[in-house]
Write a protein that holds these residues in place. Structure first.
Motif, PDB file in Angstrom:
ATOM      1  N   LEU A 188       1.111  -1.291  -0.288  1.00 33.25           N
ATOM      2  CA  LEU A 188      -0.142  -0.207   0.302  1.00 33.25           C
ATOM      3  C   LEU A 188       0.727   1.138  -0.012  1.00 33.25           C
ATOM      4  O   LEU A 188       1.671   1.391   1.025  1.00 33.25           O
ATOM      5  N   LEU A 189       0.959   2.221  -0.821  1.00 31.40           N
ATOM      6  CA  LEU A 189       1.828   3.091  -1.253  1.00 31.40           C
ATOM      7  C   LEU A 189       0.427   4.244  -0.511  1.00 31.40           C
ATOM      8  O   LEU A 189      -0.137   4.355  -0.845  1.00 31.40           O
ATOM      9  N   PRO A 249       1.317  -3.627  -5.598  1.00 33.05           N
ATOM     10  CA  PRO A 249       1.736  -1.742  -5.520  1.00 33.05           C
ATOM     11  C   PRO A 249       0.147  -1.771  -5.673  1.00 33.05           C
ATOM     12  O   PRO A 249       0.191  -1.618  -6.607  1.00 33.05           O
ATOM     13  N   LEU A 250      -0.345  -0.680  -4.702  1.00 30.53           N
ATOM     14  CA  LEU A 250      -1.410  -0.785  -4.545  1.00 30.53           C
ATOM     15  C   LEU A 250      -1.746   1.256  -4.568  1.00 30.53           C
ATOM     16  O   LEU A 250      -1.817   1.669  -3.254  1.00 30.53           O
ATOM     17  N   PRO A 251      -2.128   2.095  -5.369  1.00 30.76           N
ATOM     18  CA  PRO A 251      -1.649   3.380  -4.739  1.00 30.76           C
ATOM     19  C   PRO A 251      -3.152   3.751  -4.138  1.00 30.76           C
ATOM     20  O   PRO A 251      -3.993   3.523  -4.565  1.00 30.76           O
ATOM     21  N   TRP A 257      -4.526   8.537   2.414  1.00 24.82           N
ATOM     22  CA  TRP A 257      -3.138   8.053   3.501  1.00 24.82           C
ATOM     23  C   TRP A 257      -3.296   8.841   4.815  1.00 24.82           C
ATOM     24  O   TRP A 257      -3.266   8.195   5.548  1.00 24.82           O
ATOM     25  N   ARG A 258      -2.970  10.044   4.259  1.00 22.14           N
ATOM     26  CA  ARG A 258      -2.898  10.867   5.790  1.00 22.14           C
ATOM     27  C   ARG A 258      -3.821  10.677   6.517  1.00 22.14           C
ATOM     28  O   ARG A 258      -3.956  10.596   7.537  1.00 22.14           O
ATOM     29  N   ALA A 263      -1.377  13.269  11.166  1.00 22.89           N
ATOM     30  CA  ALA A 263      -0.614  13.899  10.765  1.00 22.89           C
ATOM     31  C   ALA A 263       0.752  14.142  10.590  1.00 22.89           C
ATOM     32  O   ALA A 263       1.519  14.196  10.574  1.00 22.89           O
ATOM     33  N   TRP A 264       0.627  12.977  11.546  1.00 26.81           N
ATOM     34  CA  TRP A 264       2.534  12.062  11.894  1.00 26.81           C
ATOM     35  C   TRP A 264       3.199  12.649  10.798  1.00 26.81           C
ATOM     36  O   TRP A 264       4.413  11.858  10.516  1.00 26.81           O
ATOM     37  N   GLY A 265       2.394  11.939   9.924  1.00 24.19           N
ATOM     38  CA  GLY A 265       2.406  11.044   9.057  1.00 24.19           C
ATOM     39  C   GLY A 265       3.305  11.916   7.777  1.00 24.19           C
ATOM     40  O   GLY A 265       4.032  11.109   6.140  1.00 24.19           O
ATOM     41  N   GLY A 266       3.078  12.644   7.860  1.00 20.19           N
ATOM     42  CA  GLY A 266       3.291  14.044   6.337  1.00 20.19           C
ATOM     43  C   GLY A 266       4.276  13.680   5.990  1.00 20.19           C
ATOM     44  O   GLY A 266       4.337  13.876   5.138  1.00 20.19           O
ATOM     45  N   PRO A 267       5.835  14.322   6.930  1.00 20.56           N
ATOM     46  CA  PRO A 267       6.773  14.006   6.350  1.00 20.56           C
ATOM     47  C   PRO A 267       7.417  12.627   5.291  1.00 20.56           C
ATOM     48  O   PRO A 267       7.734  13.369   4.867  1.00 20.56           O
TER      49      PRO A 267
END
Length: 301
Positions: A188-189, A249-251, A257-258, A263-267
Motif C-alpha cells: 500500500l503506497l 503495489p496499490l497506490p 492515506w493521511r 498528521a504524524w505521517g506528513g513527512p
C-alpha cells in the motif's frame, strides 16, 4: 567503571531499545512519566517536574523525548506537548544541572531529518543545509538550540545532535505502517510512492548514539541515514515480497492515506535526499547500508 547515561522519553521505542542494547555496557537510567522499576526516574516536562536523583552521578544524557512519531498528534494540543517535551525538557534538565553545579560529559540530542522540510530532487541535504519551514522543523531546531546552550553555559562539555531518518524495526515505529498489507502480498503506497524516504536500521541508530557518547571529538550536528536512497514504493514492495513471496503495489490517494495514519505521517509524503558523510568520516560504518539487508534482518530471512 561504566558511565551513567540518562535517557529521556523512557516510554519510547528509541529509549527502550538503547537500554536493552547497552544494559551492562552503561549504567542506563530512564526518565519516565510513570517509573515502575529500578533504573527509572520520574519526570514530567509538561509540569516542569524532574526527580533530582536522576541526575546524580550522570555522565551523559541522551534526549529522545518529544520526537514526532507514530501516533503523534499535531493539533494545537499535540504540538504544545511535543514542544514542551523536546525543547522544554532540555531546558528543564539544564536548570537542574545549573542548580546542582554538575557538568555532563556530553548531551546527545536525538533529532530528525524532518528538520530539513520537504526536499526537491535532486537537492541533497547535508548538515550545512538550511532548515525547512513548518512546525516540525521549528521543533527540532528548538531542541538543537537548547542542546547547544548546555555547552555554551558549561553545563555539558559538548553537545551532539543526531538527525536520524525514519528508524526501521519490526516491532514499532513507522515500518509496520509502511508495510501494512504485506502479509497479503499488498504494497500500500502513499500516493504513487516515488518519494524518497531517509531511513536507518534501529541497530545503526543505536550505534550512532554509542559513537556520540564515546567519541569525544564529536560535536554539533550529524545526519544518521543509511547511504542507500530508496523510495516509499521500494520499501513497501520489498517488505511485501519478503513477508508473502509476492508484491502488488496499490497506490492510495495521499488524502486518504493521511486521513488513515494521521498528521504524524506528513513527512512520509515528501521526498528527501539526505547525506551522512560527516559521521562516516569518523569511521562509522553502517551494519545495514542497503534496504534489502535491513529488511532481511528485520523479517528474519
Amino acid at each position: 567503571v561504566c558511565s551513567s547515561d540518562l535517557v529521556t522519553g523512557g516510554e519510547e521505542l528509541l529509549a527502550r531499545h538503547f537500554e536493552r542494547m547497552y544494559r551492562g555496557v552503561y549504567d542506563v537510567r530512564l526518565l519516565c512519566r510513570r517509573p515502575s522499576r529500578a533504573g527509572e526516574f520520574y519526570w514530567n516536562p509538561l509540569r516542569d517536574e524532574l526527580d533530582p536523583a536522576a541526575l546524580e552521578g550522570v555522565n551523559h544524557i541522551v534526549h529522545t523525548a518529544g520526537i514526532a512519531g507514530v501516533g503523534s498528534r499535531l493539533d494545537l494540543r499535540g504540538r504544545d506537548r511535543l514542544w514542551r517535551e523536546r525543547v522544554g525538557g532540555a531546558a528543564l534538565i539544564g536548570r537542574h544541572l545549573l542548580a546542582s553545579g554538575a557538568q555532563l560529559e556530553s548531551f546527545v540530542n536525538v533529532s530528525s531529518t524532518a528538520i530539513y522540510g520537504s526536499g526537491l530532487d535532486p537537492y541533497i541535504h547535508t548538515e550545512a543545509s538550511p532548515v525547512g519551514s513548518g512546525f516540525l522543523a521549528s521543533l527540532y531546531v528548538g531542541g538543537e538550540e537548547e542542546a547547544y546552550l548546555l555547552e555554551a553555559e558549561a553545563l555539558a562539555k559538548r553537545w551532539v545532535s543526531l538527525r536520524m531518518g525514519e528508524v526501521l524495526c519490526g516491532y514499532g515505529g513507522v515500518l509496520p505502517y509502511m508495510a501494512v498489507g504485506g502479509n497479503y502480498g499488498l504494497a500500500l503506497l502513499c500516493g504513487i510512492g516515488q518519494q524518497l524516504v531517509p531511513w536507518v536500521h534501529v541497530s545503526d541508530a543505536m550505534r550512532s548514539i554509542w559513537l556520540a557518547i564515546e567519541n569525544r571529538e564529536m560535536r554539533g550536528v550529524y545526519n544518521v541515514v543509511a547511504p542507500e536512497w530508496v523510495s516509499y514504493r521500494e520499501i513497501a514492495t520489498l517488505s511485501a515480497q519478503m513477508r508473502s513471496g509476492r508484491s502488488l503495489p496499490l497506490p492510495i490517494p495521499r488524502g486518504v492515506w493521511r486521513a488513515a495514519v494521521g498528521a504524524w505521517g506528513g513527512p512520509l509524503m515528501h521526498s528527501q535526499r539526505v547525506a551522512s558523510e560527516r559521521i562516516e568520516e569518523l569511521g562509522f560504518d553502517y551494519l545495514y547500508p542497503d534496504i534489502s539487508g535491513a529488511l532481511q534482518h528485520i523479517y528474519g530471512e
